[in-house]
Scaffold this active site. Sequence first.
Site, short mmCIF file in Angstrom:
data_model
loop_
_atom_site.label_atom_id
_atom_site.label_comp_id
_atom_site.label_asym_id
_atom_site.label_seq_id
_atom_site.Cartn_x
_atom_site.Cartn_y
_atom_site.Cartn_z
N THR A 193 14.66 -1.10 -8.08
CA THR A 193 13.19 -1.14 -8.17
C THR A 193 12.73 0.21 -8.69
O THR A 193 13.42 1.21 -8.51
CB THR A 193 12.51 -1.37 -6.82
OG1 THR A 193 12.72 -0.22 -6.02
CG2 THR A 193 13.07 -2.59 -6.13
N GLU B 69 12.98 -6.77 -3.90
CA GLU B 69 13.64 -6.84 -2.59
C GLU B 69 13.69 -8.26 -2.03
O GLU B 69 14.37 -8.53 -1.05
CB GLU B 69 12.91 -5.95 -1.57
CG GLU B 69 13.16 -4.46 -1.73
CD GLU B 69 12.18 -3.78 -2.68
OE1 GLU B 69 11.60 -4.49 -3.54
OE2 GLU B 69 12.01 -2.55 -2.58
N LYS C 267 -10.18 4.03 -0.44
CA LYS C 267 -10.77 4.27 0.88
C LYS C 267 -12.10 4.96 0.70
O LYS C 267 -12.19 6.11 0.32
CB LYS C 267 -9.82 5.11 1.72
CG LYS C 267 -8.50 4.40 1.96
CD LYS C 267 -7.58 5.17 2.87
CE LYS C 267 -6.22 4.49 2.89
NZ LYS C 267 -5.34 4.88 1.77
N TRP D 124 -12.19 -0.05 3.31
CA TRP D 124 -11.31 -0.28 2.17
C TRP D 124 -11.98 -1.13 1.10
O TRP D 124 -12.65 -2.11 1.41
CB TRP D 124 -10.03 -0.98 2.62
CG TRP D 124 -9.10 -0.08 3.36
CD1 TRP D 124 -9.37 1.19 3.78
CD2 TRP D 124 -7.78 -0.38 3.78
NE1 TRP D 124 -8.28 1.71 4.43
CE2 TRP D 124 -7.29 0.76 4.45
CE3 TRP D 124 -6.95 -1.49 3.65
CZ2 TRP D 124 -6.01 0.81 4.99
CZ3 TRP D 124 -5.68 -1.44 4.18
CH2 TRP D 124 -5.21 -0.29 4.85
#
Length: 541
Positions: free
Chosen positions: A186, A331, A439, A444
Amino acid sequence: MLGLMQDWPLLLHRIIDHAAIQHGTREVVSRAVEDGALRRRSYVEIRSRALKVAKRLQREGIALGDRIATLAWNTDRHLELWYGISGIGAITHTVNPRLFPEQIAWIVGHAEDRLLFLDLTFVPMIEAIQDKLPSIERYVVLTDAAHMPQTGLRNAVAYEDWLAESDDDFAWGRFDENTAAGLCYTSGTTGGPKGVLYSHRSNVLHALACAAPDYMGLSARDTVMPVVPLFHANSWSLAYSAPMTGAKLVMPGARLDGPSLHQLLEEEGVTMTAAVPTVWLGLLQHLEATNGKLSTLKRVVIGGSACPRAMTETFERKFGVTVAHAWGMTEMSPLGSFCSLKPVYEGLSGDALYDLKVKQGHPPFTVEFRLTDDAGTDLPWDGRTFGRLKVRGPAVAGGYYRRGDDILDDRGFFDTGDVATIDPAGYMQVTDRSKDVIKSGGEWISSIDLENLAVGHPDVAEAAVIGVAHPKWDERPLLVIVPKPGRTPGKDEILAFMTGKIAKWWLPDDVVLVEAIPHTATGKIQKTKLREMFRDYRLPG
Ligand code: ADP
């Protein structure tokens, strides 16, 4: 007490055996890297050539557990190599050619690859870094003698010559189903790249899960074009699940531009295809410019980064092609979820349907979800509360190659690094990569939601949102836009378009037009680079 069923390990070469026996005449059509011409083989031929690869590798001294690198496009040769390499228990290390040469040298060294199979396209790049690849004993160029370039690569040979020294009188290796089969790194924004080591068992189970109707939904009657590369997390299983089901395969080689893909889609009668959103942007622009049609395509799988709502609507409303939004990661082999309709949502239409389709969807059997806060406490699946998305399953990484770190939580779940919500019906929606979330004043803001909205504007081709420093609110969103050719939408016009569709305080503080947005090697918007570009940017006011 143990069951009394046969011992039939889940080995990948059984897939190509099955394809050859049951679907032997089905074609694998590839666009040749040499000249763009189409080459046709059957599954019988692919299996025969994969057996030759396996026998030839053994003659080369390759054995169980050895790593073999490929730097190659989606073609029949790459496919037969996969089956040939893992068929003797060696490991196919798919290297992403879009990485920087230094990164390629790093991962080939880390994997200690012994052979490197490469397409003609990549010969100059590898010649330039050959001294940094000491583990490679031999380079095999994926071409024939007629197209073999003059090269200083160590022990270089043309693939067809190398293969001609072999025959298919060979029996696949016999080993445990947990034997490693594939290796994929990755990009890893922190530390070096991380190697995910797939096993035969994990890839077989993943391919079975993917092929099911509510996911890739493959059948022997399908013609499948994996535009997503074999080096991008197993081409999302298609190199396994298509032969497993007997679907015809169309491999686009090195040409991933709109006109080339459109030609293959139409001429080969493709019914299902899959790639990241940027690829489809190219195709849709081509169709728009040429008034083109999609006459056989039924389904397009879009994932790797969030599929904009406008893209889904264009495919479905204008071309009658069903979009399936998918989410996953290297993954996870990589499929994690798929946005297909469960009965609770079956009657949806119009806007309500497209609202649902921006979600990343529900996981197949073999993937379990968990949503927690930072302290690891489980959060409700109410479609509103967002938290860390964690996953578990037989095709999810339990650790990285040659790294000792423990990557699982107390209950054996892997933290995906994504922030998400899950609704009561089990549909997951990614808010952001945890490091990309904006943020603002302790709350958020989802950059994905803003990007999604912005690309709905008729003059916008691509959009990215990043947080920039703000003295009062910590961070505020900045919208970066690539306009469609010949258009120059104004800031006020864009913001007026977005107003009323999101909470007022989510509205970006500024809009900038750029010629291009940087992408990663797997086609994602490169937020780190974008943040660097706008590091000194001062918001108005
Ligand atoms: P790399 O970082 O090497 O590109 P991956 O391809 O494995 O690695 O990237 C996985 C990540 O891509 C996910 O964790 C998620 O953040 C993002 N991603 C994948 N599919 C989607 C999607 N449909 N919507 C939003 N984000 C996605």
